[in-house]
Design a protein around this motif. Structure first.
Motif, PDB file in Angstrom:
ATOM      1  N   ASN A  28      54.466  30.031  53.944  1.00 14.98           N
ATOM      2  CA  ASN A  28      55.006  30.972  54.936  1.00 14.98           C
ATOM      3  C   ASN A  28      54.980  32.403  54.408  1.00 14.98           C
ATOM      4  O   ASN A  28      55.916  33.184  54.623  1.00 14.98           O
ATOM      5  CB  ASN A  28      56.441  30.578  55.322  1.00 14.98           C
ATOM      6  CG  ASN A  28      56.514  29.200  55.948  1.00 14.98           C
ATOM      7  OD1 ASN A  28      55.643  28.813  56.728  1.00 14.98           O
ATOM      8  ND2 ASN A  28      57.535  28.444  55.606  1.00 14.98           N
ATOM      9  N   GLY A  29      53.906  32.738  53.697  1.00  9.56           N
ATOM     10  CA  GLY A  29      53.731  34.080  53.164  1.00  9.56           C
ATOM     11  C   GLY A  29      54.466  34.349  51.864  1.00  9.56           C
ATOM     12  O   GLY A  29      54.349  35.439  51.291  1.00  9.56           O
ATOM     13  N   GLY A  30      55.222  33.373  51.361  1.00 10.22           N
ATOM     14  CA  GLY A  30      56.004  33.563  50.145  1.00 10.22           C
ATOM     15  C   GLY A  30      55.433  32.822  48.949  1.00 10.22           C
ATOM     16  O   GLY A  30      54.679  31.851  49.099  1.00 10.22           O
ATOM     17  N   ARG A  31      55.828  33.253  47.747  1.00 10.78           N
ATOM     18  CA  ARG A  31      55.321  32.693  46.490  1.00 10.78           C
ATOM     19  C   ARG A  31      56.194  31.523  46.004  1.00 10.78           C
ATOM     20  O   ARG A  31      56.619  31.488  44.853  1.00 10.78           O
ATOM     21  CB  ARG A  31      55.257  33.796  45.436  1.00 10.78           C
ATOM     22  CG  ARG A  31      54.193  34.839  45.728  1.00 10.78           C
ATOM     23  CD  ARG A  31      54.481  36.186  45.083  1.00 10.78           C
ATOM     24  NE  ARG A  31      54.793  36.136  43.677  1.00 10.78           N
ATOM     25  CZ  ARG A  31      53.896  36.169  42.680  1.00 10.78           C
ATOM     26  NH1 ARG A  31      52.600  36.260  42.972  1.00 10.78           N
ATOM     27  NH2 ARG A  31      54.265  36.145  41.417  1.00 10.78           N
ATOM     28  N   ALA A  32      56.474  30.592  46.919  1.00  7.38           N
ATOM     29  CA  ALA A  32      57.364  29.476  46.605  1.00  7.38           C
ATOM     30  C   ALA A  32      56.693  28.494  45.647  1.00  7.38           C
ATOM     31  O   ALA A  32      55.502  28.196  45.770  1.00  7.38           O
ATOM     32  CB  ALA A  32      57.768  28.760  47.894  1.00  7.38           C
ATOM     33  N   ILE A  33      57.475  28.010  44.693  1.00  3.41           N
ATOM     34  CA  ILE A  33      56.993  27.041  43.714  1.00  3.41           C
ATOM     35  C   ILE A  33      58.023  25.918  43.580  1.00  3.41           C
ATOM     36  O   ILE A  33      59.168  26.098  43.957  1.00  3.41           O
ATOM     37  CB  ILE A  33      56.735  27.702  42.331  1.00  3.41           C
ATOM     38  CG1 ILE A  33      57.971  28.488  41.871  1.00  3.41           C
ATOM     39  CG2 ILE A  33      55.511  28.566  42.369  1.00  3.41           C
ATOM     40  CD1 ILE A  33      57.867  29.068  40.466  1.00  3.41           C
ATOM     41  N   PRO A  34      57.567  24.752  43.069  1.00  2.22           N
ATOM     42  CA  PRO A  34      56.245  24.451  42.523  1.00  2.22           C
ATOM     43  C   PRO A  34      55.221  24.154  43.615  1.00  2.22           C
ATOM     44  O   PRO A  34      55.572  23.732  44.714  1.00  2.22           O
ATOM     45  CB  PRO A  34      56.501  23.185  41.698  1.00  2.22           C
ATOM     46  CG  PRO A  34      57.611  22.498  42.437  1.00  2.22           C
ATOM     47  CD  PRO A  34      58.492  23.610  42.936  1.00  2.22           C
ATOM     48  N   LYS A  35      53.974  24.381  43.274  1.00  2.00           N
ATOM     49  CA  LYS A  35      52.852  24.002  44.116  1.00  2.00           C
ATOM     50  C   LYS A  35      51.939  23.094  43.308  1.00  2.00           C
ATOM     51  O   LYS A  35      51.551  23.438  42.184  1.00  2.00           O
ATOM     52  CB  LYS A  35      52.062  25.239  44.562  1.00  2.00           C
ATOM     53  CG  LYS A  35      52.584  25.904  45.813  1.00  2.00           C
ATOM     54  CD  LYS A  35      52.218  25.111  47.055  1.00  2.00           C
ATOM     55  CE  LYS A  35      52.533  25.903  48.322  1.00  2.00           C
ATOM     56  NZ  LYS A  35      52.001  25.241  49.512  1.00  2.00           N
ATOM     57  N   VAL A  36      51.600  21.956  43.880  1.00  2.00           N
ATOM     58  CA  VAL A  36      50.684  21.016  43.242  1.00  2.00           C
ATOM     59  C   VAL A  36      49.315  21.150  43.899  1.00  2.00           C
ATOM     60  O   VAL A  36      49.181  20.911  45.101  1.00  2.00           O
ATOM     61  CB  VAL A  36      51.190  19.566  43.373  1.00  2.00           C
ATOM     62  CG1 VAL A  36      50.236  18.608  42.653  1.00  2.00           C
ATOM     63  CG2 VAL A  36      52.606  19.425  42.838  1.00  2.00           C
ATOM     64  N   ILE A  37      48.320  21.537  43.112  1.00  2.00           N
ATOM     65  CA  ILE A  37      46.949  21.669  43.602  1.00  2.00           C
ATOM     66  C   ILE A  37      46.179  20.443  43.116  1.00  2.00           C
ATOM     67  O   ILE A  37      46.092  20.194  41.914  1.00  2.00           O
ATOM     68  CB  ILE A  37      46.297  22.956  43.074  1.00  2.00           C
ATOM     69  CG1 ILE A  37      47.155  24.166  43.468  1.00  2.00           C
ATOM     70  CG2 ILE A  37      44.874  23.116  43.599  1.00  2.00           C
ATOM     71  CD1 ILE A  37      46.821  25.424  42.694  1.00  2.00           C
ATOM     72  N   VAL A  38      45.659  19.664  44.053  1.00  2.00           N
ATOM     73  CA  VAL A  38      44.973  18.409  43.719  1.00  2.00           C
ATOM     74  C   VAL A  38      43.476  18.679  43.595  1.00  2.00           C
ATOM     75  O   VAL A  38      42.827  19.071  44.564  1.00  2.00           O
ATOM     76  CB  VAL A  38      45.242  17.330  44.782  1.00  2.00           C
ATOM     77  CG1 VAL A  38      44.519  16.035  44.409  1.00  2.00           C
ATOM     78  CG2 VAL A  38      46.742  17.098  44.943  1.00  2.00           C
ATOM     79  N   ILE A  39      42.945  18.458  42.395  1.00  2.00           N
ATOM     80  CA  ILE A  39      41.542  18.759  42.092  1.00  2.00           C
ATOM     81  C   ILE A  39      40.813  17.473  41.717  1.00  2.00           C
ATOM     82  O   ILE A  39      41.283  16.710  40.869  1.00  2.00           O
ATOM     83  CB  ILE A  39      41.445  19.754  40.914  1.00  2.00           C
ATOM     84  CG1 ILE A  39      42.240  21.030  41.220  1.00  2.00           C
ATOM     85  CG2 ILE A  39      39.990  20.086  40.594  1.00  2.00           C
ATOM     86  CD1 ILE A  39      42.528  21.875  39.992  1.00  2.00           C
ATOM     87  N   CYS A  40      39.676  17.232  42.353  1.00  2.00           N
ATOM     88  CA  CYS A  40      38.816  16.115  41.944  1.00  2.00           C
ATOM     89  C   CYS A  40      38.115  16.524  40.649  1.00  2.00           C
ATOM     90  O   CYS A  40      37.364  17.498  40.626  1.00  2.00           O
ATOM     91  CB  CYS A  40      37.795  15.797  43.026  1.00  2.00           C
ATOM     92  SG  CYS A  40      36.666  14.452  42.583  1.00  2.00           S
ATOM     93  N   LYS A  41      38.388  15.796  39.584  1.00  2.00           N
ATOM     94  CA  LYS A  41      37.902  16.216  38.266  1.00  2.00           C
ATOM     95  C   LYS A  41      36.375  16.176  38.193  1.00  2.00           C
ATOM     96  O   LYS A  41      35.750  17.102  37.665  1.00  2.00           O
ATOM     97  CB  LYS A  41      38.503  15.325  37.177  1.00  2.00           C
ATOM     98  CG  LYS A  41      38.204  15.803  35.764  1.00  2.00           C
ATOM     99  CD  LYS A  41      38.861  14.921  34.715  1.00  2.00           C
ATOM    100  CE  LYS A  41      40.312  15.236  34.543  1.00  2.00           C
ATOM    101  NZ  LYS A  41      40.907  14.551  33.359  1.00  2.00           N
ATOM    102  N   GLU A  42      35.754  15.116  38.698  1.00  2.00           N
ATOM    103  CA  GLU A  42      34.304  14.973  38.602  1.00  2.00           C
ATOM    104  C   GLU A  42      33.569  16.082  39.357  1.00  2.00           C
ATOM    105  O   GLU A  42      32.606  16.668  38.858  1.00  2.00           O
ATOM    106  CB  GLU A  42      33.858  13.607  39.132  1.00  2.00           C
ATOM    107  CG  GLU A  42      34.144  12.451  38.195  1.00  2.00           C
ATOM    108  CD  GLU A  42      35.542  11.874  38.391  1.00  2.00           C
ATOM    109  OE1 GLU A  42      36.370  12.524  39.075  1.00  2.00           O
ATOM    110  OE2 GLU A  42      35.801  10.774  37.860  1.00  2.00           O
ATOM    111  N   ALA A  43      34.030  16.384  40.555  1.00  2.00           N
ATOM    112  CA  ALA A  43      33.346  17.378  41.397  1.00  2.00           C
ATOM    113  C   ALA A  43      33.851  18.795  41.156  1.00  2.00           C
ATOM    114  O   ALA A  43      33.191  19.759  41.545  1.00  2.00           O
ATOM    115  CB  ALA A  43      33.521  17.008  42.870  1.00  2.00           C
ATOM    116  N   GLY A  44      35.016  18.923  40.535  1.00  2.00           N
ATOM    117  CA  GLY A  44      35.599  20.244  40.337  1.00  2.00           C
ATOM    118  C   GLY A  44      36.001  20.906  41.641  1.00  2.00           C
ATOM    119  O   GLY A  44      35.965  22.128  41.766  1.00  2.00           O
TER     120      GLY A  44
END
Length: 205
Positions: free
Chosen positions: A126-142
């Protein structure tokens, strides 16, 4: 976007490294982040106690463990956090136990919000720097597949309702929020994150 995530990962911490960083700073009367104050140091100290307790008490359900171990790819959970953040203190120990239980399918990495402005700007709430944020990354494909946070649904609704009714975030709602986490026992975080991983596995995201 890919280069921003790559830079963040290069400068990321393991869970153990993150805990040590926060503890070492606290021993100097400091907190993580650009700003320093007595209140932030106080919140960091409270969070240390919370995380120590959660590391001993949080249990990952057998169903969650089975689903994590049966993921068809390997993933990185890149978490944006700060030591003074109460939500992060409640959530990170759960994520760590989930990663440890995943048979190496999940690699948990943590970065500090104030040291990663470009990354944080991609994952505002909502426009704010709220944390924590979990970013899910596929390791093989990056490739970044999705993100989650800053709170499980029930906690987010509790906060939103209070802000709507009273227009402030004060000590009462902060206390109520911690009580919500205590009663929930980490169940919502586990269920929401494993659902995200299942959705990725079965191409529902």
């Amino acid at each position: 976007m890919k280069s921003i995530v790559a830079r963040a990962l290069f400068n990321s911490y393991s869970y153990t490294e993150y805990r040590k960083l926060v503890t070492d700073l606290l021993s100097e009367g400091k907190s993580t982040g650009d700003q320093q104050s007595e209140s932030l140091t106080h919140y960091t100290s409270l969070n240390e106690a919370r995380m120590n307790r959660l590391e001993k008490t949080i249990k990952i359900s057998e169903d969650v463990i089975s689903k994590l171990q049966n993921l068809d790819n390997h993933y990185i959970w890149l978490v944006i956090s700060e030591g003074w953040c109460g939500d992060a203190a409640q959530i990170l120990p759960i994520l760590n136990k989930m990663a440890l239980a995943s048979d190496k399918k999940i690699d948990l990495r943590i970065v500090l919000r104030d040291e990663n402005d470009e990354l944080m700007s991609q994952y505002l709430t909502n426009g704010g720097r709220a944390i924590p944020k979990v970013i899910v990354i596929c390791k093989e494909a990056g490739i970044v597949r999705t993100d989650w946070g800053p709170r499980p649904k029930g906690a987010a609704e509790l906060m939103a309702d209070y802000k709507r009714d009273f227009g402030v975030v004060d000590e009462k709602i902060k206390t109520d929020l911690q009580l919500w986490y205590l009663a929930d026992k980490g169940t919502s975080v586990q269920e929401e994150l494993v659902q995200i991983m299942e959705n990725i596995k079965y191409n529902r995201l």
